[in-house]
Scaffold this active site. Structure first.
Site, PDB file in Angstrom:
ATOM      1  NE  ARG A 217     -30.770  33.570  -3.634  1.00 45.21           N
ATOM      2  CZ  ARG A 217     -31.749  34.231  -4.189  1.00 45.21           C
ATOM      3  NH1 ARG A 217     -32.945  34.204  -3.656  1.00 45.21           N
ATOM      4  NH2 ARG A 217     -31.552  34.917  -5.289  1.00 45.21           N
TER       5      ARG A 217
ATOM      6  N   GLY B 130     -27.141  30.246 -15.406  1.00 48.81           N
ATOM      7  CA  GLY B 130     -27.776  31.549 -15.274  1.00 48.81           C
ATOM      8  C   GLY B 130     -29.259  31.635 -15.512  1.00 48.81           C
TER       9      GLY B 130
ATOM     10  CE1 TYR C   3     -26.245  38.097  -4.088  1.00 46.90           C
ATOM     11  CE2 TYR C   3     -27.557  36.418  -3.000  1.00 46.90           C
ATOM     12  CZ  TYR C   3     -26.345  36.856  -3.506  1.00 46.90           C
ATOM     13  OH  TYR C   3     -25.264  36.033  -3.420  1.00 46.90           O
TER      14      TYR C   3
ATOM     15  N   GLY D 130     -27.246  25.939 -12.199  1.00 39.48           N
ATOM     16  CA  GLY D 130     -27.236  25.630 -10.773  1.00 39.48           C
ATOM     17  C   GLY D 130     -28.610  25.880 -10.184  1.00 39.48           C
ATOM     18  NE  ARG D 131     -30.667  31.929  -9.494  1.00 42.45           N
ATOM     19  CZ  ARG D 131     -30.212  32.723  -8.521  1.00 42.45           C
ATOM     20  NH1 ARG D 131     -30.842  32.768  -7.366  1.00 42.45           N
ATOM     21  NH2 ARG D 131     -29.142  33.454  -8.700  1.00 42.45           N
TER      22      ARG D 131
ATOM     23  CE1 TYR E  82     -25.281  29.834  -6.275  1.00 43.61           C
ATOM     24  CE2 TYR E  82     -27.436  30.055  -7.309  1.00 43.61           C
ATOM     25  CZ  TYR E  82     -26.080  29.811  -7.406  1.00 43.61           C
ATOM     26  OH  TYR E  82     -25.516  29.543  -8.629  1.00 43.61           O
TER      27      TYR E  82
ATOM     28  CD  GLU F 168     -19.998  26.481 -16.375  1.00 39.16           C
ATOM     29  OE1 GLU F 168     -20.239  27.576 -15.811  1.00 39.16           O
ATOM     30  OE2 GLU F 168     -18.881  26.176 -16.801  1.00 39.16           O
TER      31      GLU F 168
ATOM     32  CB  CYS G   4     -28.267  41.308  17.353  1.00 32.36           C
ATOM     33  SG  CYS G   4     -28.840  40.241  18.658  1.00 32.36           S
ATOM     34  CD  GLU G   5     -26.006  42.211  10.928  1.00 29.58           C
ATOM     35  OE1 GLU G   5     -26.305  42.841   9.902  1.00 29.58           O
ATOM     36  OE2 GLU G   5     -25.026  41.495  11.036  1.00 29.58           O
TER      37      GLU G   5
HETATM   38  N1  LLP Z   1     -21.240  28.943 -13.876  1.00 29.89           N
HETATM   39  C1  LLP Z   1     -20.520  29.920 -13.302  1.00 29.89           C
HETATM   40  C2  LLP Z   1     -19.171  30.186 -13.785  1.00 29.89           C
HETATM   41  C3  LLP Z   1     -21.082  30.683 -12.267  1.00 29.89           C
HETATM   42  O1  LLP Z   1     -20.386  31.658 -11.707  1.00 29.89           O
HETATM   43  C4  LLP Z   1     -22.404  30.410 -11.818  1.00 29.89           C
HETATM   44  C5  LLP Z   1     -23.013  31.160 -10.728  1.00 29.89           C
HETATM   45  C6  LLP Z   1     -23.102  29.350 -12.448  1.00 29.89           C
HETATM   46  C7  LLP Z   1     -22.489  28.654 -13.477  1.00 29.89           C
HETATM   47  C8  LLP Z   1     -24.491  28.958 -12.045  1.00 29.89           C
HETATM   48  O2  LLP Z   1     -25.425  29.960 -12.265  1.00 29.89           O
HETATM   49  P1  LLP Z   1     -26.975  29.654 -12.016  1.00 29.89           P
HETATM   50  O3  LLP Z   1     -27.435  28.690 -13.077  1.00 29.89           O
HETATM   51  O4  LLP Z   1     -27.116  29.067 -10.659  1.00 29.89           O
HETATM   52  O5  LLP Z   1     -27.630  30.978 -12.132  1.00 29.89           O
HETATM   53  N2  LLP Z   1     -25.616  33.558  -4.604  1.00 29.89           N
HETATM   54  C9  LLP Z   1     -26.357  34.179  -5.676  1.00 29.89           C
HETATM   55  C10 LLP Z   1     -26.038  33.545  -7.021  1.00 29.89           C
HETATM   56  C11 LLP Z   1     -24.579  33.572  -7.374  1.00 29.89           C
HETATM   57  C12 LLP Z   1     -24.275  32.929  -8.694  1.00 29.89           C
HETATM   58  C13 LLP Z   1     -22.823  32.817  -8.916  1.00 29.89           C
HETATM   59  N3  LLP Z   1     -22.419  32.110 -10.109  1.00 29.89           N
HETATM   60  C14 LLP Z   1     -27.842  34.117  -5.357  1.00 29.89           C
HETATM   61  O6  LLP Z   1     -28.215  33.600  -4.295  1.00 29.89           O
HETATM   62  O7  LLP Z   1     -28.664  34.605  -6.125  1.00 29.89           O
END
Ligand code: LLP
Length: 421
Positions: free
Chosen positions: A314, A239, A318, A277-278, A375, A275, A346-347
């Site tokens: 995105r 997150g 969002y 990701g981003r 993402y 965890e 076309c949107e």
């Molecule tokens: N762990 C769990 C259980 C999650 O649901 C997520 C993200 C993460 C870890 C990783 O979170 P991060 O570190 O990436 O913030 N598509 C959206 C983001 C969706 C995130 C969903 N869950 C976007 O493009 O902003």
């Protein structure tokens, strides 16, 4: 810091000119920097230095097997949310005992797959899921290691579509109720409780919600230990946000986030999992697209590019901001113009940016979307029968296509017209 910079007037990914990649693979495409991915993993690793920890990269952010291999080879674990992601992590050579399985709707088939293939833990999100997992594990004659994902009812102060830690979200088990569910889990022959899991949302730019959530997890852990559970792992989710608009955003650094973890749960004698990701993948990638037309509208001008909402959803989904820059470096002091940057779909929603001040780019010129490594490709689709765009990995002066652009035949031949039609 990332590895996308202008050199000799041309945007480079590490040591490769983006123009060279475009000439080889065509546009649009995604390009990722190996050095940036590795660096972001190490930054988290250092932030948790001194604590027993495993960084479980959230595969959903960018699940290309080559990306997973870079991180897996550095020692990362993986956080997966589907059987498919699990198979990708395995394909990248990550052993099962470094993979955690999250997600709100795990099926029996997925449970069987990962129990057979090896898994570090399930992050269980509901009582029915716990009961089913217990059954499946016993059918297979194994014991499933679990945490319960608790919902701490904390406001993550992020976009509503990516906040997950409030009690009205679909995620997790309400923290107040979780003690009773842990008691049930302890009675189940197919289940072994190993820890507690929490994840409150994505793109958090304030550390306070993390602190509040981790303190609640701490309190719960103390209660669970008093109840006799052997809580030896805390999975604190992902997150942490990234700067999307470089000129005016400075979210907290992984080091500060690590300090919050140390301050809140550092003395509990547990192994910490996170965890992210981003933060690992986001600024390790760009999307490169060509300008098809500069179109003059009434009162506003449009830059129509060959990437669209199906390639990077995105902004449409969002209202997300991505910095968009010309691949050829503008002259110092050159004037900017105001444009809406749009794709060919076309949107009206196929709009990447409105009223954006940008240096002019002529028809046929290249522009790059920054912060597109997370993402981006994973959320793409073939809407408007647009081929999913290739992904390219750069390492030093080398680059390779790590996912090919499909041909129209490949796309269309997946459709089957029944004989009886
Ligand atoms: N762990 C769990 C259980 C999650 O649901 C997520 C993200 C993460 C870890 C990783 O979170 P991060 O570190 O990436 O913030 N598509 C959206 C983001 C969706 C995130 C969903 N869950 C976007 O493009 O902003």
């Amino acid at each position: 810091m990332d590895h996308f910079i202008y050199r000799d007037g041309v945007l480079h990914a590490e040591d490769v000119a983006v123009t060279e990649i475009a000439a080889t693979v065509g546009t649009p495409f995604y390009a990722y920097s190996e050095a940036t991915l590795a660096r972001h993993f190490r930054v988290f690793d250092e932030a948790l230095d001194g604590m027993d920890h495993l960084i479980c990269y959230a595969v959903k952010a960018n699940s290309n097997v080559a990306v997973l291999k870079i991180l897996g080879d550095l020692g990362a674990g993986m956080d997966v949310v589907s059987g498919g992601e699990y198979l990708r992590a395995k394909a990248a050579g990550v052993p099962g005992d470094r993979i955690v399985f999250s997600g709100v709707g795990k099926t029996r088939e997925e449970m069987r797959m990962v129990l057979t293939g090896g898994i570090r833990q399930f992050n269980v999100e509901s009582e029915p899921e716990l009961a089913v997992l217990n059954e499946v594990a016993q059918e297979l004659g194994v014991v499933a290691p679990i945490t319960l994902r608790v919902n701490p009812d904390v406001d993550a102060k992020t976009h509503a579509k990516i906040a997950t830690g409030k009690s009205d979200n679909k995620f997790g088990i309400p923290i107040a109720k979780s003690r009773a569910v842990y008691a049930q889990a302890a009675e189940m022959a197919g289940i072994e409780v190993v820890g507690v899991d929490v994840h409150i949302g994505s793109q958090l730019t304030d550390l306070e919600p993390f602190r509040n959530a981790f303190l609640k997890v701490r309190e719960l852990t103390e209660e669970l230990r008093a109840d006799g559970h052997n809580i030896r792992r805390l999975d604190l989710g992902g997150g942490l946000g990234i700067p999307y608009a470089r000129s005016n955003e400075a979210p907290p650094l992984p080091m500060d986030y690590g300090q919050v973890i140390k301050d809140t749960v550092g003395d509990m004698g547990v192994e910490i999992e996170i965890e992210p990701g981003r933060l690992v993948a986001g600024n390790a990638g760009i999307m490169v697209t060509s300008v098809i037309y500069n179109k003059e509208g009434e009162g506003r001008d449009f830059l129509i590019v060959d990437a669209a909402m199906n390639d990077l959803i995105r902004p449409a989904m969002y209202e997300a901001h991505h910095d968009i820059i010309p691949v050829l470096e503008p002259e110092v002091g050159a004037d900017k113009v105001e444009v809406d940057i749009v794709g060919p779909v076309c949107e009206t929603g196929d709009t990447f940016a409105k009223h954006r001040m940008m240096h002019p780019v002529a028809d046929g010129g290249l522009v790059a979307f920054r912060s597109a490594g997370a993402y981006g490709a994973v959320m793409s689709s073939e809407y408007n029968t647009r081929p999913m765009i290739p992904e390219v990995l750069v390492k030093g002066d080398q680059f390779a296509v790590i996912r090919e652009r499909p041909t129209f035949d490949e796309m269309i031949n997946r459709d089957k017209v029944p004989e009886w039609l």
